[in-house]
Motif scaffolding. Structure first.
Motif, PDB file in Angstrom:
ATOM      1  N   GLN A   1       0.833  -1.203   0.000  1.00  0.00           N
ATOM      2  CA  GLN A   1       0.000   0.000   0.000  1.00  0.00           C
ATOM      3  C   GLN A   1       0.870   1.257   0.000  1.00  0.00           C
ATOM      4  O   GLN A   1       0.541   2.247  -0.654  1.00  0.00           O
ATOM      5  N   ILE A   2       1.979   1.204   0.716  1.00  0.00           N
ATOM      6  CA  ILE A   2       2.893   2.350   0.731  1.00  0.00           C
ATOM      7  C   ILE A   2       3.534   2.506  -0.639  1.00  0.00           C
ATOM      8  O   ILE A   2       3.617   3.622  -1.170  1.00  0.00           O
ATOM      9  N   PHE A   3       3.953   1.401  -1.222  1.00  0.00           N
ATOM     10  CA  PHE A   3       4.553   1.463  -2.560  1.00  0.00           C
ATOM     11  C   PHE A   3       3.564   2.048  -3.573  1.00  0.00           C
ATOM     12  O   PHE A   3       3.894   2.977  -4.313  1.00  0.00           O
ATOM     13  N   GLU A   4       2.340   1.546  -3.589  1.00  0.00           N
ATOM     14  CA  GLU A   4       1.327   2.032  -4.534  1.00  0.00           C
ATOM     15  C   GLU A   4       1.007   3.507  -4.307  1.00  0.00           C
ATOM     16  O   GLU A   4       0.777   4.249  -5.269  1.00  0.00           O
ATOM     17  N   ALA A   5       1.008   3.942  -3.058  1.00  0.00           N
ATOM     18  CA  ALA A   5       0.697   5.335  -2.742  1.00  0.00           C
ATOM     19  C   ALA A   5       1.791   6.286  -3.215  1.00  0.00           C
ATOM     20  O   ALA A   5       1.554   7.485  -3.320  1.00  0.00           O
ATOM     21  N   ASN A   6       2.968   5.772  -3.499  1.00  0.00           N
ATOM     22  CA  ASN A   6       4.089   6.610  -3.912  1.00  0.00           C
ATOM     23  C   ASN A   6       4.465   6.445  -5.374  1.00  0.00           C
ATOM     24  O   ASN A   6       5.486   6.956  -5.818  1.00  0.00           O
ATOM     25  N   LYS A   7       3.649   5.721  -6.126  1.00  0.00           N
ATOM     26  CA  LYS A   7       3.854   5.630  -7.564  1.00  0.00           C
ATOM     27  C   LYS A   7       3.344   6.910  -8.204  1.00  0.00           C
ATOM     28  O   LYS A   7       2.381   7.484  -7.689  1.00  0.00           O
ATOM     29  N   PRO A   8       3.872   7.388  -9.250  1.00  0.00           N
ATOM     30  CA  PRO A   8       4.964   6.878 -10.066  1.00  0.00           C
ATOM     31  C   PRO A   8       6.340   7.341  -9.616  1.00  0.00           C
ATOM     32  O   PRO A   8       7.328   7.022 -10.263  1.00  0.00           O
ATOM     33  N   MET A   9       6.435   8.087  -8.504  1.00  0.00           N
ATOM     34  CA  MET A   9       7.749   8.543  -8.062  1.00  0.00           C
ATOM     35  C   MET A   9       8.631   7.356  -7.664  1.00  0.00           C
ATOM     36  O   MET A   9       9.822   7.373  -7.906  1.00  0.00           O
ATOM     37  N   LEU A  10       8.043   6.332  -7.063  1.00  0.00           N
ATOM     38  CA  LEU A  10       8.768   5.089  -6.786  1.00  0.00           C
ATOM     39  C   LEU A  10       8.531   4.138  -7.948  1.00  0.00           C
ATOM     40  O   LEU A  10       7.387   3.884  -8.314  1.00  0.00           O
ATOM     41  N   THR A  11       9.599   3.617  -8.505  1.00  0.00           N
ATOM     42  CA  THR A  11       9.472   2.674  -9.610  1.00  0.00           C
ATOM     43  C   THR A  11       9.700   1.238  -9.170  1.00  0.00           C
ATOM     44  O   THR A  11       9.373   0.308  -9.892  1.00  0.00           O
ATOM     45  N   SER A  12      10.265   1.066  -7.968  1.00  0.00           N
ATOM     46  CA  SER A  12      10.523  -0.262  -7.423  1.00  0.00           C
ATOM     47  C   SER A  12      10.478  -0.160  -5.904  1.00  0.00           C
ATOM     48  O   SER A  12      10.983   0.810  -5.334  1.00  0.00           O
ATOM     49  N   PRO A  13       9.906  -1.178  -5.232  1.00  0.00           N
ATOM     50  CA  PRO A  13       9.882  -1.133  -3.767  1.00  0.00           C
ATOM     51  C   PRO A  13      11.281  -1.211  -3.153  1.00  0.00           C
ATOM     52  O   PRO A  13      11.469  -0.881  -1.989  1.00  0.00           O
ATOM     53  N   ASP A  14      12.263  -1.625  -3.937  1.00  0.00           N
ATOM     54  CA  ASP A  14      13.632  -1.749  -3.434  1.00  0.00           C
ATOM     55  C   ASP A  14      14.454  -0.484  -3.638  1.00  0.00           C
ATOM     56  O   ASP A  14      15.610  -0.434  -3.230  1.00  0.00           O
ATOM     57  N   LYS A  15      13.878   0.521  -4.276  1.00  0.00           N
ATOM     58  CA  LYS A  15      14.642   1.731  -4.600  1.00  0.00           C
ATOM     59  C   LYS A  15      14.182   2.921  -3.770  1.00  0.00           C
ATOM     60  O   LYS A  15      13.666   3.894  -4.281  1.00  0.00           O
ATOM     61  N   ILE A  16      14.371   2.794  -2.456  1.00  0.00           N
ATOM     62  CA  ILE A  16      14.148   3.935  -1.571  1.00  0.00           C
ATOM     63  C   ILE A  16      15.515   4.298  -0.989  1.00  0.00           C
ATOM     64  O   ILE A  16      16.425   3.470  -0.979  1.00  0.00           O
ATOM     65  N   TYR A  17      15.671   5.529  -0.535  1.00  0.00           N
ATOM     66  CA  TYR A  17      16.966   5.970  -0.051  1.00  0.00           C
ATOM     67  C   TYR A  17      16.791   6.859   1.182  1.00  0.00           C
ATOM     68  O   TYR A  17      15.750   7.510   1.342  1.00  0.00           O
TER      69      TYR A  17
ATOM     70  N   GLN B   1      14.679  10.337   1.725  1.00  0.00           N
ATOM     71  CA  GLN B   1      13.506  10.411   0.844  1.00  0.00           C
ATOM     72  C   GLN B   1      12.249  10.459   1.710  1.00  0.00           C
ATOM     73  O   GLN B   1      12.163   9.806   2.747  1.00  0.00           O
ATOM     74  N   VAL B   2      11.278  11.233   1.263  1.00  0.00           N
ATOM     75  CA  VAL B   2      10.021  11.343   1.996  1.00  0.00           C
ATOM     76  C   VAL B   2       8.951  10.562   1.228  1.00  0.00           C
ATOM     77  O   VAL B   2       8.809  10.717   0.012  1.00  0.00           O
ATOM     78  N   LEU B   3       8.204   9.711   1.953  1.00  0.00           N
ATOM     79  CA  LEU B   3       7.162   8.879   1.361  1.00  0.00           C
ATOM     80  C   LEU B   3       5.809   9.238   1.943  1.00  0.00           C
ATOM     81  O   LEU B   3       5.715   9.618   3.115  1.00  0.00           O
ATOM     82  N   ARG B   4       4.759   9.077   1.132  1.00  0.00           N
ATOM     83  CA  ARG B   4       3.380   9.200   1.617  1.00  0.00           C
ATOM     84  C   ARG B   4       3.041   7.932   2.374  1.00  0.00           C
ATOM     85  O   ARG B   4       3.377   6.834   1.946  1.00  0.00           O
ATOM     86  N   ILE B   5       2.319   8.073   3.471  1.00  0.00           N
ATOM     87  CA  ILE B   5       1.819   6.907   4.208  1.00  0.00           C
ATOM     88  C   ILE B   5       0.296   6.985   4.146  1.00  0.00           C
ATOM     89  O   ILE B   5      -0.317   7.802   4.837  1.00  0.00           O
ATOM     90  N   PRO B   6      -0.314   6.145   3.315  1.00  0.00           N
ATOM     91  CA  PRO B   6      -1.770   6.198   3.194  1.00  0.00           C
ATOM     92  C   PRO B   6      -2.430   5.539   4.397  1.00  0.00           C
ATOM     93  O   PRO B   6      -1.834   4.694   5.061  1.00  0.00           O
ATOM     94  N   PRO B   7      -3.677   5.924   4.683  1.00  0.00           N
ATOM     95  CA  PRO B   7      -4.400   5.210   5.739  1.00  0.00           C
ATOM     96  C   PRO B   7      -4.642   3.766   5.292  1.00  0.00           C
ATOM     97  O   PRO B   7      -4.726   3.492   4.104  1.00  0.00           O
ATOM     98  N   LEU B   8      -4.741   2.865   6.252  1.00  0.00           N
ATOM     99  CA  LEU B   8      -5.015   1.465   5.899  1.00  0.00           C
ATOM    100  C   LEU B   8      -6.401   1.350   5.284  1.00  0.00           C
ATOM    101  O   LEU B   8      -7.349   1.979   5.766  1.00  0.00           O
ATOM    102  N   ALA B   9      -6.488   0.560   4.240  1.00  0.00           N
ATOM    103  CA  ALA B   9      -7.772   0.366   3.557  1.00  0.00           C
ATOM    104  C   ALA B   9      -8.671  -0.536   4.365  1.00  0.00           C
ATOM    105  O   ALA B   9      -8.238  -1.374   5.103  1.00  0.00           O
TER     106      ALA B   9
END
Length: 149
Positions: free
Chosen positions: A122-138, A141-149
């Protein structure tokens, strides 16, 4: 909705040289993600980017902030004049700054509670298209944290 902090020394390098970010480069970066932010204007005041205009929904609002904020040379993004269409005020966004050794599983457990690491997609999907792979965070970097569905 205020001012959001970022790490100035990390992020996507835009343009040439080590100068402060330019508004046109930040706008180009924002538009490259096709977030529905065509009506958003970007200005720069030192190392602070100011976003004004309208976006279609809360997701576009939050993604616009991180798309611009995760650019090299930006330490703050001001979005108090960035409005969500049809909404007086959206929910307060939740952001997370990546630390050394983090991965999306650890971030999901830290944000959603122990045993919820499996919510990391869910975190990965919430940060697309800026994130292209779940393994490519550094780190930084600031990520969106969506509420749990």
């Amino acid at each position: 909705m205020g001012i959001f902090d970022f790490v100035k020394s990390v992020g996507t390098k835009l343009g040439f040289g080590d100068d402060e970010p330019k508004a046109e480069d930040l706008k180009k970066e924002l538009d490259s993600h096709n977030l529905g932010t065509g009506d958003v204007q970007v200005t720069v005041q030192g190392d602070k980017a100011v976003l004004t205009g309208n976006v279609k929904d809360q997701s576009a609002f939050e993604k616009a902030i991180i798309a611009v904020g995760n650019s090299l040379g930006v330490s703050k993004v001001e979005a108090s004049e960035l409005k969500v269409d049809g909404s007086a005020e959206g929910a307060a966004p939740v952001f997370y700054t990546v630390k050394k050794g983090d991965n999306l599983w650890k971030i999901a457990e830290a944000q959603y509670g122990k045993g919820h690491g499996d919510k990391n997609p869910q975190i990965f999907e919430a940060n697309k298209p800026m994130l292209t792979s779940p393994d490519k965070i550094y780190p930084g970097q600031v990520l969106r944290i969506p509420p749990l569905a």
